[in-house]
Design a protein around this motif. Structure first.
Motif: not given
Length: 291
Positions: A146-152, A194-202
């Protein structure tokens, strides 16, 4: 108010900030109850909220130039205890203080195409600089379909997405949410986007070493060091941000959980090399969010 803000281009950037004025407290838009404020030792005078003017004064005293304000979406709207901060509620402050605030658009995967259109609006029309996700509030691991469209869509919009990784606490006694976002789950997302900047917070507590491993493995994965007082950061993470990971760690507070003045003071106490400190406190955020 008279501002003593840092000169543009010199101050720290806090990447994780919640609106916590009397308005949000009165309208139950904080997501936590009195037991949580006691657990995190919130000062009694703060519990009714802190005005934006008073928060700006805190930023000034701490040497924080800009804060990223989260338009939180926390839980399916039909779920008990869920809440949200409408995008416009954040946008109003970004318009009023454009040199101090930028917005982050909360993601609710259950809103489908409508949610994608709202994300478009937040970035293209309101000027928001990234997206934000709380996987535990939706009881869905971050690699769920369900998250993948938002990542795209974030890739298409050219903005990063941050999400809470590691454990989550009990923010409300009547709402107990599972810790669904171990940092290792960012692995497949980073591979697929690979072009999505992902930030793991906390920080990734108690799996901080997993979070470091993901940031070391993937060029597009970063670590947000918010929600925990800097003096309590794991030693492995402090070494990482002062060495080969200096370009992968971003400063944050999760205000009102951590006071910005305390956070900056304790970051200085770590005695990081000047180049590392500047990257963690400002430079990495400028690059990742395109500020």
């Amino acid at each position: 108010m008279t501002s003593q803000a840092p000169a543009s281009g010199t101050g720290a950037i806090d990447i994780v900030v919640n609106l916590f004025t009397p308005h949000e407290v009165a309208n139950h838009q904080t997501g936590f109850d009195a037991s949580f404020t006691t657990q995190v030792r919130m000062a009694e005078h703060m519990k009714t909220g802190v005005s934006i003017d008073d928060y700006l004064k805190k930023m000034d005293r701490a040497g924080i130039e800009r804060s990223l304000l989260i338009a939180v979406r926390a839980g399916d709207r039909d779920m008990r205890g869920s809440f949200e901060i409408p995008y416009e509620q954040v946008a109003q402050w970004c318009r009023k203080h454009p040199d101090r605030f930028s917005g982050l658009a909360g993601v609710d995967p259950f809103r489908g195409v409508a949610g994608l259109k709202e994300l478009d609006h937040a970035v293209r029309d309101l000027g928001f600089v990234g997206a934000h996700l709380y996987p535990h509030w939706f009881k869905l691991a971050p690699d769920a379909a369900l998250y993948y469209p938002y990542y795209a869509r974030c890739v298409e919009l050219g903005v990063p997405i941050m999400m809470q990784v590691g454990q989550n606490l009990i923010y409300q006694k009547t709402v107990r949410l599972p810790s669904v976002a171990r940092p290792i789950l960012l692995d497949q997302i980073a591979i697929d986007f690979p072009d999505l900047k992902l930030i793991g917070i906390h920080v990734g507590v108690p799996w901080t070493d997993e979070m470091i491993a993901m940031a070391w493995k993937h060029e597009n994965v970063f670590i947000g060091i918010d929600a925990y007082a800097p003096k309590h950061l794991p030693a492995t993470l402090v070494r990482y941000m002062d060495s080969y990971g200096a370009h992968k760690v971003l400063f944050g507070t999760d205000w009102p959980v951590i006071d910005p003045e305390r956070a900056v003071r304790e970051m200085r106490d770590h005695g990081l090399r000047p180049a590392s400190y500047d990257l963690v406190m400002r430079g990495n955020a400028v690059k990742v969010f395109g500020l």
